[in-house]
Design an enzyme around this catalytic site. Structure first.
Site, PDB file in Angstrom:
ATOM      1  CB  CYS A 130     -19.298   4.916   9.479  1.00  0.00           C
ATOM      2  SG  CYS A 130     -17.745   5.202   8.621  1.00  0.00           S
TER       3      CYS A 130
ATOM      4  NE  ARG B 200     -21.135  13.672   3.087  1.00  0.00           N
ATOM      5  CZ  ARG B 200     -21.725  14.403   2.134  1.00  0.00           C
ATOM      6  NH1 ARG B 200     -22.913  14.074   1.689  1.00  0.00           N
ATOM      7  NH2 ARG B 200     -21.133  15.462   1.620  1.00  0.00           N
ATOM      8  CD  GLU B 201     -16.275   4.638   2.954  1.00  0.00           C
ATOM      9  OE1 GLU B 201     -16.601   4.011   1.943  1.00  0.00           O
ATOM     10  OE2 GLU B 201     -16.021   4.097   4.043  1.00  0.00           O
TER      11      GLU B 201
ATOM     12  CG  ASN C 227     -21.381   8.233  12.400  1.00  0.00           C
ATOM     13  OD1 ASN C 227     -21.514   9.289  11.785  1.00  0.00           O
ATOM     14  ND2 ASN C 227     -20.331   7.453  12.238  1.00  0.00           N
TER      15      ASN C 227
ATOM     16  CG  PHE D  69     -17.782  14.957  11.998  1.00  0.00           C
ATOM     17  CD1 PHE D  69     -18.609  14.147  12.773  1.00  0.00           C
ATOM     18  CD2 PHE D  69     -16.958  15.867  12.649  1.00  0.00           C
ATOM     19  CE1 PHE D  69     -18.632  14.254  14.159  1.00  0.00           C
ATOM     20  CE2 PHE D  69     -16.964  15.987  14.038  1.00  0.00           C
ATOM     21  CZ  PHE D  69     -17.806  15.180  14.798  1.00  0.00           C
TER      22      PHE D  69
ATOM     23  CE  LYS E 264      -4.074   1.361   2.650  1.00  0.00           C
ATOM     24  NZ  LYS E 264      -4.769   1.137   3.921  1.00  0.00           N
TER      25      LYS E 264
ATOM     26  NE  ARG F  58     -15.034  -0.884   4.733  1.00  0.00           N
ATOM     27  CZ  ARG F  58     -14.202   0.000   5.262  1.00  0.00           C
ATOM     28  NH1 ARG F  58     -13.614  -0.266   6.394  1.00  0.00           N
ATOM     29  NH2 ARG F  58     -13.976   1.148   4.650  1.00  0.00           N
TER      30      ARG F  58
ATOM     31  CE  LYS G 200     -20.776   7.110   0.835  1.00  0.00           C
ATOM     32  NZ  LYS G 200     -20.793   8.308   1.637  1.00  0.00           N
TER      33      LYS G 200
ATOM     34  CE  LYS H  75     -16.167   1.173  12.375  1.00  0.00           C
ATOM     35  NZ  LYS H  75     -15.788   2.171  13.362  1.00  0.00           N
TER      36      LYS H  75
HETATM   37  C1  UGA Z   1     -20.870   8.475   7.597  1.00  0.00           C
HETATM   38  C2  UGA Z   1     -21.191   9.895   8.085  1.00  0.00           C
HETATM   39  O1  UGA Z   1     -22.091  10.552   7.179  1.00  0.00           O
HETATM   40  C3  UGA Z   1     -19.919  10.715   8.217  1.00  0.00           C
HETATM   41  O2  UGA Z   1     -20.232  11.995   8.772  1.00  0.00           O
HETATM   42  C4  UGA Z   1     -18.955   9.990   9.146  1.00  0.00           C
HETATM   43  O3  UGA Z   1     -17.733  10.671   9.265  1.00  0.00           O
HETATM   44  C5  UGA Z   1     -18.679   8.604   8.583  1.00  0.00           C
HETATM   45  O4  UGA Z   1     -19.922   7.884   8.476  1.00  0.00           O
HETATM   46  C6  UGA Z   1     -17.724   7.898   9.512  1.00  0.00           C
HETATM   47  O5  UGA Z   1     -18.105   7.620  10.650  1.00  0.00           O
HETATM   48  O6  UGA Z   1     -16.554   7.726   9.169  1.00  0.00           O
HETATM   49  P1  UGA Z   1     -20.399   7.319   5.223  1.00  0.00           P
HETATM   50  O7  UGA Z   1     -20.607   6.020   5.925  1.00  0.00           O
HETATM   51  O8  UGA Z   1     -19.208   7.480   4.352  1.00  0.00           O
HETATM   52  O9  UGA Z   1     -20.339   8.539   6.274  1.00  0.00           O
HETATM   53  O10 UGA Z   1     -21.652   7.542   4.285  1.00  0.00           O
HETATM   54  P2  UGA Z   1     -23.033   8.356   4.315  1.00  0.00           P
HETATM   55  O11 UGA Z   1     -23.075   9.197   3.103  1.00  0.00           O
HETATM   56  O12 UGA Z   1     -23.282   8.981   5.610  1.00  0.00           O
HETATM   57  O13 UGA Z   1     -24.065   7.143   4.099  1.00  0.00           O
HETATM   58  C7  UGA Z   1     -24.180   6.092   5.045  1.00  0.00           C
HETATM   59  C8  UGA Z   1     -25.272   5.151   4.633  1.00  0.00           C
HETATM   60  O14 UGA Z   1     -26.538   5.744   4.780  1.00  0.00           O
HETATM   61  C9  UGA Z   1     -25.205   4.697   3.167  1.00  0.00           C
HETATM   62  O15 UGA Z   1     -25.487   3.329   3.110  1.00  0.00           O
HETATM   63  C10 UGA Z   1     -26.276   5.501   2.489  1.00  0.00           C
HETATM   64  O16 UGA Z   1     -26.809   4.853   1.359  1.00  0.00           O
HETATM   65  C11 UGA Z   1     -27.302   5.607   3.605  1.00  0.00           C
HETATM   66  N1  UGA Z   1     -28.196   6.765   3.484  1.00  0.00           N
HETATM   67  C12 UGA Z   1     -27.724   8.024   3.602  1.00  0.00           C
HETATM   68  C13 UGA Z   1     -29.543   6.559   3.281  1.00  0.00           C
HETATM   69  O17 UGA Z   1     -30.019   5.418   3.167  1.00  0.00           O
HETATM   70  N2  UGA Z   1     -30.384   7.641   3.176  1.00  0.00           N
HETATM   71  C14 UGA Z   1     -29.921   8.902   3.291  1.00  0.00           C
HETATM   72  O18 UGA Z   1     -30.731   9.848   3.203  1.00  0.00           O
HETATM   73  C15 UGA Z   1     -28.556   9.106   3.505  1.00  0.00           C
END
Ligand code: UGA
Length: 415
Positions: A260, A154-155, A208, A152, A35, A328, A321, A263
């Protein structure tokens, strides 16, 4: 400032890239040699829009480098970030072994005063534990403070979220250490919140879990909307116009996935039960989240009157997403496994995930295009809302299929 970062996962890598972009000199440390070699060539091991360009630019400018050598990463560091993983243990609690190892590595290898910043998502009290480990193992007489600075991002939006975040939380017990960490982020012009370490740790989990609850709430409302002939998107829009509610995270779908929310909600439940506190709202959100995928699969099965043997089912989207290659806890995994177990023939296509170890041993065909994926299909399941699918000419796409029924898992298609 000179910064060392332990761990080159999403959080460590993006933090390192952005800190170098705003002028700091950053050395990222990881135990995975392959990596590190890839990263030193400016190539990101993860799919994250915009990251490769930032890596290349800052490596070129000698502000960013990657190493497997602890000494090299720590030698000049004013601040060392811990950004290693905290995977879910068997009982739901976060596994802190990587964090503890990082704390020991710092204590043993650092010979100067330094501030240690914990960026990984960690249970309340972990920063205290990290400080305890460091103080028990470090060279006597040094000053090493530990500061909590949860992430905070998002991926898929990680760069943007790091540059334009809503807030930076700094949890510190020492004001000099706090101010030094604050000065690191100053040029980002993001509102900074000061608090103590335990509150900072809790802000991350509570945020979260709250978003997870919000998603599960709208998912259950969407099930009721469907039963009653209401349109969940309109309901979410109408709810979201109330500023107290807000429209974000009210997109109904197949339940939250990724590394995230699943977990962190489990870890929070564990923390609550350990402390004898009722957190049934989060527990219900977890249950609703897993039910949502079964409800979707059941809809497909009902369409075929209970029998999917030999049915050709096209899965559009594998990643949890859009704009990520992360599988994961992706809803696609459970949906595909369940349908394959019932005898369906699965063809899957994702714009980025071309094959996944999470589907190892499962009988399915990976299609090279969405057209190939839906070819001769009896049902099309839109599982991940990639823009390639939203913007597709669906009338044309449908002509490849066997008059397929479309199951829009994300309530996103306009027909
Ligand atoms: C999430 C948080 O949004 C971040 O703020 C945080 O830093 C991160 O976890 C972390 O703890 O590291 P992430 O998991 O990358 O970020 O993705 P999100 O965009 O938040 O989506 C999470 C899940 O929720 C996805 O499966 C998405 O499809 C779902 N989702 C999101 C919904 O089903 N509906 C929504 O309206 C929004």
């Amino acid at each position: 400032m000179n910064v060392g970062i332990i761990g080159t996962g999403y959080v460590g890598l993006v933090t390192g890239a952005v800190l170098s972009e705003i002028g700091h000199v950053v050395t990222c440390l990881d135990i995975n040699e392959e990596k590190i070699n890839t990263l030193n060539k400016g190539q990101s091991p993860i799919y994250e829009p915009g990251l490769d360009e930032i890596l290349a630019r800052n490596i070129e400018a000698n502000r960013l480098c990657f190493t497997t050598s602890t000494q090299e990463a720590f030698a000049q560091a004013d601040i060392i970030f811990i950004a290693v993983g905290t995977p879910q243990g068997e009982d739901g609690a976060a596994d802190l072994s990587y964090i503890e190892q990082a704390a020991k590595d710092i204590a043993i290898n650092v010979n100067h005063n330094v501030i240690v910043v914990v960026k990984s998502t960690v249970p309340v009290g972990t920063n205290d534990r990290v400080e305890g480990i460091i103080h028990a193992n470090m060279t006597a007489g040094l000053q090493i403070h530990v500061v909590s600075n949860p992430e905070f991002l998002r991926e898929g939006h990680a760069i943007n979220d790091t540059f334009y975040g809503d807030r930076i939380v700094i949890g510190a017990e020492d004001s000099i250490a706090r101010d030094k960490v604050e000065s690191l982020f100053k040029s980002l012009n993001i509102p900074i919140m000061h608090t103590n370490r335990r509150s900072a740790e809790m802000i991350k989990y509570a945020s979260n879990a709250f978003l997870g609850v919000k998603i599960s709430y709208i998912n259950q409302i969407s099930n009721l909307c469907e039963a009653l002939g209401a349109d969940v998107n309109a309901v979410a829009d109408g709810m979201g116009m109330d500023h107290r509610i807000g429209r974000a995270f009210l997109n109904a779908g197949l339940g939250y996935g990724g590394s995230c929310f699943p977990k962190d909600t489990e870890a929070l439940i564990y923390l609550a039960s350990e402390n004898g506190v009722n957190l049934s709202i989060v527990q219900s959100a977890i249950q609703a989240n897993s039910e949502q995928r079964y409800i979707y699969v059941q809809k497909v099965i009902n369409h075929f009157k209970g029998e999917v043997v030999g049915k050709k089912i096209a899965i559009l989207g594998l990643a949890f997403k859009p704009n990520t290659d992360d599988m994961r806890e992706a809803p696609s995994i459970m949906i595909i496994k369940e349908l394959v177990a019932r005898g369906a023939e699965i063809s899957a296509y994702d714009p980025v995930v071309k094959k996944s170890p999470y589907l190892e041993g499962i009988k399915l065909t990976y299609a090279a295009t969405k057209e190939e994926c839906v070819s001769e299909s009896d049902a099309i399941l839109l599982v991940t809302e990639w823009s390639e699918f939203i913007e597709a000419d669906w009338a044309k796409l449908m002509t490849y299929s066997n008059n397929a029924a479309v199951f829009d898992g994300r309530h996103i298609l306009k027909f």
